[in-house]
Design a protein around this motif. Structure first.
Motif, short mmCIF file in Angstrom:
data_model
loop_
_atom_site.label_atom_id
_atom_site.label_comp_id
_atom_site.label_asym_id
_atom_site.label_seq_id
_atom_site.Cartn_x
_atom_site.Cartn_y
_atom_site.Cartn_z
N PHE A 271 1.02 -1.26 -0.16
CA PHE A 271 -0.03 -0.12 -0.31
C PHE A 271 0.99 1.28 -0.33
N VAL A 272 0.64 1.80 1.17
CA VAL A 272 1.68 3.17 0.55
C VAL A 272 2.32 3.10 2.86
N GLY A 273 3.45 3.66 2.90
CA GLY A 273 3.46 4.01 4.32
C GLY A 273 3.24 4.07 5.30
N LEU A 274 2.67 2.87 6.06
CA LEU A 274 1.96 2.52 6.80
C LEU A 274 3.17 2.00 8.14
N ASP A 275 2.56 2.41 9.96
CA ASP A 275 2.65 1.74 11.18
C ASP A 275 2.24 0.62 11.75
N CYS A 276 2.59 -0.73 11.73
CA CYS A 276 1.33 -1.94 12.45
C CYS A 276 1.61 -2.43 13.64
N LYS A 277 0.64 -2.77 14.60
CA LYS A 277 1.35 -2.95 15.58
C LYS A 277 -0.15 -3.75 16.05
N SER A 278 0.11 -4.96 16.62
CA SER A 278 -0.33 -6.21 17.25
C SER A 278 -0.29 -6.68 18.63
N ASP A 279 -0.84 -6.80 19.26
CA ASP A 279 -0.34 -7.40 21.10
C ASP A 279 -0.77 -9.24 20.69
N MET A 280 -1.21 -9.35 19.26
CA MET A 280 -1.21 -10.84 19.41
C MET A 280 0.00 -11.90 19.62
N ARG A 281 0.97 -10.70 19.25
CA ARG A 281 2.40 -11.81 19.44
C ARG A 281 2.57 -13.21 17.87
N GLY A 282 3.39 -13.96 18.79
CA GLY A 282 3.56 -14.70 18.21
C GLY A 282 2.30 -15.60 17.20
N ALA A 283 1.22 -15.39 18.13
CA ALA A 283 -0.25 -15.43 17.73
C ALA A 283 -0.56 -14.80 15.85
N PHE A 284 0.63 -13.85 15.89
CA PHE A 284 -0.35 -12.70 14.94
C PHE A 284 -0.17 -13.99 13.38
N TRP A 285 -1.20 -13.01 13.12
CA TRP A 285 -1.16 -14.08 11.29
C TRP A 285 -1.83 -12.75 10.37
N GLY A 286 -1.25 -13.04 9.08
CA GLY A 286 -1.86 -12.43 7.67
C GLY A 286 -1.40 -12.36 6.75
N SER A 287 -2.43 -12.39 6.00
CA SER A 287 -2.80 -12.77 4.41
C SER A 287 -2.53 -11.51 3.10
N VAL A 288 -1.01 -11.16 2.05
CA VAL A 288 -2.30 -10.41 1.19
C VAL A 288 -2.39 -11.48 -0.27
#
Length: 317
Positions: A27-44
């Protein structure tokens, strides 16, 4: 759509960092934060047709920020239309907050700060388009960022369903058909924004935006008419030619230059379309309101840096 990233292949403690890098590239310049730690998951997954990118995002809870410092270092000028498929999304921009769930959509602008908040897993389809492609259809729409467009309004349901279906079909058709489908998405989105602006008529700026949309819509639907003129277009909208000129001037444009630019874009599109290969260049130009082939060829080259014939014969255009 081609898969850009699936963090399942990353080490758990590296997933968010990799996601941050990929999201910024996608996308464009972004900052991402999450409290999921090792459980974080994402697909694009993403497809790109001309100037428009279609992206499918599936992920777990997170917060996404487009900050002033990111904007200062960037040159992007995009509008994003995010369609909610699953989950709930909070969008914050321009002092407004929108809550978007499945069957709804929202727009936001990359030239100003925004925040996206996902408190649980979600799925979205996102259309990323140059701001000018939407602005040339509807004028100013800044007052509608971070606004929930819900499925209980007929136009809004229509654009949501159509855009979702286009996102699923875009890679199954040839590039010329894909471009036309995206043009239809932009036209429907512009119509939807104008409908919302019209509902806010007591606000003078919104009233002007609604009139500008009606003026541009009349122009775009009569481009093929060689008799299209400022007085006729103004009369169709119910305003004076002088006021119509003032509306166009506020867009740093004029009636003549806008009509010419739109006609050239249509000719360029048809010249690249295999379905029009048997048509003479002059036939295409005259079909879009031009009446002098030499003049058309000259201004086409001035605008695009290549003659109509050279553009038509260019491989991989």
């Amino acid at each position: 759509m081609a898969v850009v990233l699936d963090t399942s292949s990353c080490l758990p403690d590296r997933r968010l960092a990799v996601w941050q890098d990929i999201v910024c590239d996608t996308f464009v310049g972004l900052d991402c934060k999450s409290d999921m730690r090792g459980a974080f998951w994402g697909s694009v997954s993403q497809s790109r047709i001309g100037q428009i990118a279609l992206t499918q995002v599936d992920s777990t809870a997170q917060r996404v920020f487009r900050t002033p410092s990111r904007i200062a270092r960037a040159s992007e000028d995009f509008v994003l239309m995010a369609l909610g498929n699953n989950g709930v999304n909070g969008v914050f921009q321009d002092g407004r907050e929108a809550v978007v769930s499945a069957g709804q959509f929202v727009i936001y602008d990359t030239t100003r700060p925004y925040e996206l908040r996902f408190d649980d897993s979600f799925s979205q389809t996102i259309f990323q388009m140059p701001r000018k492609l939407l602005q040339q259809r509807v004028g100013s729409f800044d007052s509608l960022t971070a606004t929930t467009f819900a499925g209980d309004r007929p136009l809004e349901r229509l654009i949501y369903d159509f855009a979702r279906n286009v996102s699923k079909t875009i890679e199954l058709v040839d590039p010329a058909a894909a471009t036309r489908l995206l043009d239809q998405v932009l036209d429907l989105l512009a119509m939807t924004l104008a409908d919302r602006l019209h509902a806010r008529l007591p606000d003078q700026s919104a009233h002007r935006s609604a009139l500008l949309y009606r003026l541009k819509n009349h122009i775009l639907t009569h481009l093929s008419d060689p008799e299209l003129s400022l007085p006729r277009a103004a009369a169709a909208v119910g305003i004076s030619p002088r006021y119509a000129s003032d509306l166009m001037a506020a867009e740093q444009s004029s009636f003549r230059s806008y009509v010419q630019a739109q006609r050239l874009e249509r000719c360029k599109r048809d010249l690249a379309d295999p379905a029009h290969q048997a048509r003479h260049i002059g036939e295409i130009a005259f079909a879009w309101g031009f009446n002098d082939l030499a003049h058309f060829s000259r201004i086409f080259k001035q605008r695009f840096g290549i003659s109509p014939r050279e553009w038509r014969e260019q491989p991989g255009k």
